[in-house]
Design an enzyme around this catalytic site. Structure first.
Site, mmCIF file in Angstrom:
data_model
loop_
_atom_site.group_PDB
_atom_site.id
_atom_site.type_symbol
_atom_site.label_atom_id
_atom_site.label_comp_id
_atom_site.label_asym_id
_atom_site.label_seq_id
_atom_site.Cartn_x
_atom_site.Cartn_y
_atom_site.Cartn_z
ATOM 1 N N LYS A 22 1.090 -1.197 0.426
ATOM 2 C CA LYS A 22 0.013 -0.081 0.310
ATOM 3 C C LYS A 22 0.894 0.782 0.379
ATOM 4 O O LYS A 22 0.421 2.220 -0.534
ATOM 5 C CB LYS A 22 -0.751 0.040 1.630
ATOM 6 C CG LYS A 22 -2.102 1.123 1.118
ATOM 7 C CD LYS A 22 -1.929 1.948 2.205
ATOM 8 C CE LYS A 22 -1.657 1.701 3.960
ATOM 9 N NZ LYS A 22 -1.476 3.122 4.165
ATOM 10 N N ASN A 23 1.751 1.646 0.592
ATOM 11 C CA ASN A 23 2.688 2.824 1.286
ATOM 12 C C ASN A 23 3.660 3.016 -0.240
ATOM 13 O O ASN A 23 3.899 3.922 -0.773
ATOM 14 C CB ASN A 23 3.154 3.008 2.272
ATOM 15 C CG ASN A 23 2.289 2.643 3.992
ATOM 16 O OD1 ASN A 23 1.234 3.070 3.427
ATOM 17 N ND2 ASN A 23 2.733 2.002 4.615
ATOM 18 N N CYS A 116 -4.059 13.581 12.633
ATOM 19 C CA CYS A 116 -4.918 11.903 12.676
ATOM 20 C C CYS A 116 -4.644 10.811 13.117
ATOM 21 O O CYS A 116 -4.202 11.437 14.535
ATOM 22 C CB CYS A 116 -4.457 11.108 11.421
ATOM 23 S SG CYS A 116 -2.835 10.172 11.605
ATOM 24 N N ARG A 121 1.100 14.565 12.681
ATOM 25 C CA ARG A 121 1.203 14.279 11.440
ATOM 26 C C ARG A 121 1.748 15.727 10.939
ATOM 27 O O ARG A 121 0.749 16.119 10.093
ATOM 28 C CB ARG A 121 0.571 13.440 11.088
ATOM 29 C CG ARG A 121 1.061 11.928 11.936
ATOM 30 C CD ARG A 121 0.350 10.863 11.075
ATOM 31 N NE ARG A 121 1.062 10.119 10.060
ATOM 32 C CZ ARG A 121 0.352 9.713 9.249
ATOM 33 N NH1 ARG A 121 -0.845 9.113 8.893
ATOM 34 N NH2 ARG A 121 1.383 9.270 8.765
ATOM 35 N N PRO A 122 2.570 17.004 11.101
ATOM 36 C CA PRO A 122 2.668 18.008 10.311
ATOM 37 C C PRO A 122 3.428 18.186 9.005
ATOM 38 O O PRO A 122 4.091 16.239 9.287
ATOM 39 C CB PRO A 122 3.455 18.596 11.287
ATOM 40 C CG PRO A 122 3.854 18.302 12.113
ATOM 41 C CD PRO A 122 3.432 16.416 12.348
ATOM 42 N N ASP A 124 5.502 20.404 7.867
ATOM 43 C CA ASP A 124 6.935 21.214 8.042
ATOM 44 C C ASP A 124 7.996 20.621 6.524
ATOM 45 O O ASP A 124 8.079 21.627 6.194
ATOM 46 C CB ASP A 124 7.003 21.972 9.029
ATOM 47 C CG ASP A 124 7.207 20.622 9.488
ATOM 48 O OD1 ASP A 124 7.254 19.621 9.586
ATOM 49 O OD2 ASP A 124 7.990 20.937 10.738
ATOM 50 N N ASP A 306 5.061 0.110 11.825
ATOM 51 C CA ASP A 306 3.529 -0.115 10.992
ATOM 52 C C ASP A 306 3.387 -1.803 12.019
ATOM 53 O O ASP A 306 2.239 -2.206 11.666
ATOM 54 C CB ASP A 306 3.688 -0.257 9.555
ATOM 55 C CG ASP A 306 3.036 1.364 9.315
ATOM 56 O OD1 ASP A 306 3.595 2.052 10.327
ATOM 57 O OD2 ASP A 306 3.552 1.259 8.025
ATOM 58 N N ARG A 398 -8.359 -0.282 4.928
ATOM 59 C CA ARG A 398 -7.284 0.647 4.124
ATOM 60 C C ARG A 398 -6.787 0.332 3.222
ATOM 61 O O ARG A 398 -6.252 0.882 2.720
ATOM 62 C CB ARG A 398 -6.787 2.157 5.291
ATOM 63 C CG ARG A 398 -8.630 2.901 5.628
ATOM 64 C CD ARG A 398 -7.918 3.725 6.492
ATOM 65 N NE ARG A 398 -6.931 4.713 5.340
ATOM 66 C CZ ARG A 398 -6.027 6.113 5.877
ATOM 67 N NH1 ARG A 398 -6.731 6.124 7.039
ATOM 68 N NH2 ARG A 398 -5.647 6.140 5.371
HETATM 69 C C1 EPZ Z 1 4.490 6.277 6.050
HETATM 70 O O1 EPZ Z 1 4.278 7.521 6.937
HETATM 71 C C2 EPZ Z 1 3.613 5.637 5.974
HETATM 72 N N1 EPZ Z 1 2.177 6.212 5.507
HETATM 73 C C3 EPZ Z 1 3.259 5.595 7.584
HETATM 74 O O2 EPZ Z 1 2.292 3.748 7.649
HETATM 75 C C4 EPZ Z 1 4.182 4.827 8.441
HETATM 76 O O3 EPZ Z 1 4.258 4.632 9.209
HETATM 77 C C5 EPZ Z 1 5.379 6.074 8.700
HETATM 78 O O4 EPZ Z 1 5.431 6.301 6.780
HETATM 79 C C6 EPZ Z 1 6.827 5.981 9.007
HETATM 80 O O5 EPZ Z 1 7.724 4.514 8.060
HETATM 81 C C7 EPZ Z 1 2.303 6.185 3.593
HETATM 82 O O6 EPZ Z 1 3.305 5.916 3.329
HETATM 83 C C8 EPZ Z 1 1.456 6.719 3.258
HETATM 84 P P1 EPZ Z 1 6.836 10.160 7.805
HETATM 85 P P2 EPZ Z 1 4.610 9.015 7.128
HETATM 86 O O7 EPZ Z 1 6.781 11.105 7.527
HETATM 87 O O8 EPZ Z 1 5.417 9.804 5.946
HETATM 88 C C9 EPZ Z 1 6.733 13.677 11.526
HETATM 89 C C10 EPZ Z 1 0.591 2.382 7.969
HETATM 90 O O9 EPZ Z 1 -0.327 2.333 8.892
HETATM 91 N N2 EPZ Z 1 6.683 14.848 10.722
HETATM 92 O O10 EPZ Z 1 8.011 9.260 8.444
HETATM 93 O O11 EPZ Z 1 3.467 10.056 7.314
HETATM 94 C C11 EPZ Z 1 5.573 13.106 11.702
HETATM 95 O O12 EPZ Z 1 4.772 13.358 12.239
HETATM 96 C C12 EPZ Z 1 0.776 4.226 7.546
HETATM 97 O O13 EPZ Z 1 0.156 2.181 6.564
HETATM 98 C C13 EPZ Z 1 6.877 15.691 10.894
HETATM 99 O O14 EPZ Z 1 7.531 16.189 12.178
HETATM 100 O O15 EPZ Z 1 5.357 9.163 7.827
HETATM 101 C C14 EPZ Z 1 6.214 11.895 12.155
HETATM 102 O O16 EPZ Z 1 6.252 11.323 14.117
HETATM 103 C C15 EPZ Z 1 -0.090 4.738 9.024
HETATM 104 N N3 EPZ Z 1 7.271 16.927 9.507
HETATM 105 C C16 EPZ Z 1 7.640 11.336 11.957
HETATM 106 O O17 EPZ Z 1 7.622 12.522 11.273
HETATM 107 C C17 EPZ Z 1 6.687 16.840 8.802
HETATM 108 O O18 EPZ Z 1 6.416 17.310 8.329
HETATM 109 C C18 EPZ Z 1 7.798 10.267 11.057
HETATM 110 O O19 EPZ Z 1 6.760 10.154 10.177
HETATM 111 C C19 EPZ Z 1 6.246 15.816 8.154
HETATM 112 C C20 EPZ Z 1 6.722 14.134 9.272
#
Ligand code: EPZ
Length: 419
Positions: A22-23, A116, A121-122, A124, A306, A398
Site C-alpha cells: 500500500k505505502n 490523524c 503529523r505535520p 513542515d 507499522d 484501507r
Molecule cells: C509513512 O507515513 C507511512 N504512510 C506510515 O504508514 C508509516 O507509519 C510512516 O511512514 C513511518 O514509517 C505512508 O507511507 C502513506 P513520516 P509518513 O513522515 O510519511 C513527523 C500505515 O499504517 N513529521 O516518516 O507520514 C511525523 O509526524 C501508515 O500504513 C513531521 O513532524 O511518516 C512523524 O512523527 C501510518 N513533519 C515522523 O515525522 C513532516 O513534515 C515520521 O513521519 C513530516 C513528518
C-alpha cells in the site's frame, strides 16, 4: 458498518500470498501526474486507500483504468491543479500530489491534511523542501497555495529528522526540477527505493535511493512505463506475527524477506521458528511458550512502527514482561486499552508500554482505532478464548487486502458481518 467476528483458539496453518505494498502503491500512483504518457502499475493491491487516491487523481483529469491486479493512469493533460479538502482529509498520502502538480503545472493548491489518530503529523518538512526548490508557498484557509513561475529548481535539502513522506515528496518534485537536488538524512525504506526505481523507469535520474543521501538530476520530461509494486513488508510482517502469536505454521509467498531484517530475529527470540528460502518464509510455533522481547520502533532498517501494535499483541501472551517503545508517532498506543479489554496487562507511560504477559486472552468486543491496530486486535482475537468482535473495520480495509479471506484460508474462524 461491517465488523469482523473471530472464534479464537484455532492454530493457523496454510499459505498466504502477500499483496503489493500500500505505502508504495500510493506514491507510485501519484507519479502518474508527472507525465502525459500512461503509467501502468502491476501487483497493485485492491484497497480502500488506493481506490480513494484513484478518485483524487481523476479530479486532476487523470484517466484511471482499473484491471485485476493492475492499474493504468493517464494524465494526458491536467484539468485542475486543486486538491480539495474533502479529497485530502480522508487520506494523508493525498498531500503528496502537491509536489508533482507544482512540478508539472508550476502551480498547485492542495488542502492541508490535518492530524490523524496516531499523532499530529505535520507537513513542515514537505513544505520546507518545496520552498528550498524555489516554490512560493502561502497557507490560506486550510490550503497550501504553491507556485513556481519558472519551474522548480534543484537544491540541497537536509532533513532535520527522517521522514518517509517528505523524502518521497521531495523526490517526486525534484525529478522535473532544473539542475541537481541532493537529499540528506533521507528515509531509506524499501518504498523509497521502489518509487525511485519507477521514476527512473519513467526517465528520471535518481541515485542513492535506499541510502541517506539521494541525488536527483532534474530532467525535462518523463514518459510512461509499466512497473510492479514491491510486496508489502508490513502485510508480510503482520501475518508472520499472527502465526507466531496464534501458533501453527504459515508460509508467506510473494514476499521480500530482506525487507523485514529487523523482525525475523525478534520473532525467533520470542520463540517462533522462522525458515526462509528464496521465495518464501515459513513461520511456526507449535505449543512452545512466547518469550518476552523488548522492542523500539525506528526508521528503516529499524523495527517498523507499522508492526508495533501487532508485536504487542504477541507480547500480551509472553511468559514475562516486555517493554515496547514507540519513537516515530507520539500517539500510537490506542490499541492498548482495546487489548486490555481482552485481558491483556499493559501500562502505558509516555512513549513506552510495559506489557506483563498473561497466560490467556479472552474474546471481547473491541474497536479498531487505526489500520495496524486493527490487525493486532485480529491476531489477539485469533489467539484468545471465545468470540472477539472487531468494530470499525473500515480502518482495516484501507490497507489489508482480503484479510479475513487470507486468514480464513489458514484455518482461522473469522468472518465479516454486515451490520
Ligand atoms: C509513512 O507515513 C507511512 N504512510 C506510515 O504508514 C508509516 O507509519 C510512516 O511512514 C513511518 O514509517 C505512508 O507511507 C502513506 P513520516 P509518513 O513522515 O510519511 C513527523 C500505515 O499504517 N513529521 O516518516 O507520514 C511525523 O509526524 C501508515 O500504513 C513531521 O513532524 O511518516 C512523524 O512523527 C501510518 N513533519 C515522523 O515525522 C513532516 O513534515 C515520521 O513521519 C513530516 C513528518
Amino acid at each position: 458498518m461491517d465488523k469482523i467476528v473471530i472464534e479464537g483458539g484455532t492454530p493457523l496453518s496454510g499459505q498466504i500470498s502477500i499483496s503489493g505494498a500500500k505505502n508504495s502503491a500510493l506514491k507510485l500512483m501519484v507519479a502518474c501526474l508527472l507525465t502525459d504518457e500512461p503509467l501502468e502499475l502491476t501487483n497493485m493491491p485492491n484497497l480502500r486507500d488506493t481506490r480513494f487516491l484513484g478518485h483524487l487523481l481523476e479530479n486532476f483529469g487523470v484517466k484511471v483504468t482499473d484491471g485485476v491486479g493492475n492499474l493504468t493512469m493517464h494524465a494526458k493533460t491536467l484539468t485542475s491543479t486543486t486538491a480539495p479538502y474533502d479529497l485530502v482529509r480522508k487520506m494523508r498520502a493525498s498531500f503528496n500530489v502537491l509536489g508533482p502538480v507544482l512540478a508539472r503545472a508550476h502551480k498547485a493548491k492542495v488542502s492541508l491534511p490535518g492530524g490523524c489518530a496516531i499523532g499530529a503529523r505535520p507537513v513542515d518538512l514537505h513544505l520546507n523542501a518545496l520552498k528550498a526548490m524555489g516554490a512560493e508557498i502561502e497557507l490560506s484557509e486550510g490550503y497550501v497555495i504553491a507556485s513556481a513561475s519558472g519551474g522548480l529548481k534543484g537544491a540541497e535539502i537536509t532533513f532535520p529528522f527522517i521522514s518517509v513522506g517528505a523524502t518521497e515528496h521531495s523526490m517526486l518534485a525534484a525529478v522535473l526540477a532544473k539542475g541537481e537536488t541532493v537529499l540528506n538524512n533521507a528515509a531509506r525504506e524499501p518504498e523509497i527505493v521502489d518509487l525511485a526505481n519507477c521514476l527512473n523507469a519513467m526517465g528520471a535520474k535518481i541515485s542513492g535511493a535506499g541510502r541517506s543521501e539521494v541525488t536527483i538530476q532534474g530532467v525535462k520530461k518523463l514518459g510512461g512505463t509499466k512497473f510492479a509494486v514491491v510486496p508489502d513488508r508490513i502485510e508480510a510482517g503482520t501475518y508472520a506475527l499472527a502465526a507466531a502469536t496464534v501458533g501453527g505454521a504459515v508460509r508467506l509467498v510473494n514476499v521480500r524477506s530482506d525487507h523485514l531484517g529487523s523482525l525475523w530475529p525478534l520473532i525467533a527470540q520470542a520463540g517462533a521458528k522462522v525458515t526462509m528460502d528464496e521465495n518464501s518464509v515459513l513461520v511456526e510455533r507449535h505449543g512452545t511458550p512466547i518469550h518476552p522481547v523488548d522492542v523500539e520502533t525506528q526508521a528503516y532498517p529499524g523495527f517498523p512502527t507499522d508492526l508495533q501494535a501487532q508485536f504487542m499483541a504477541m507480547m500480551c501472551l509472553a511468559d514475562g514482561v516486555s517493554i515496547i517503545r514507540e519513537n516515530i508517532f507520539e500517539n500510537r498506543f490506542m490499541h492498548c486499552p482495546e487489548l486490555s479489554r481482552m485481558g491483556a496487562n499493559i501500562t502505558v507511560s509516555g512513549r513506552e508500554a510495559i506489557i506483563r504477559g498473561v497466560p490467556k486472552l479472552k474474546g471481547a468486543q473491541v474497536m479498531a482505532t487505526d489500520l495496524r491496530a486493527s490487525a493486532s486486535l485480529i491476531a489477539a482475537g485469533m489467539a484468545a478464548e471465545g468470540t472477539t468482535e472487531v468494530g470499525r473495520v473500515y480502518h482495516l480495509d484501507r490497507g489489508f487486502e482480503q484479510i479475513e479471506v487470507k486468514l480464513g484460508n489458514c484455518g482461522a474462524r473469522i468472518k465479516r458481518v454486515k451490520e
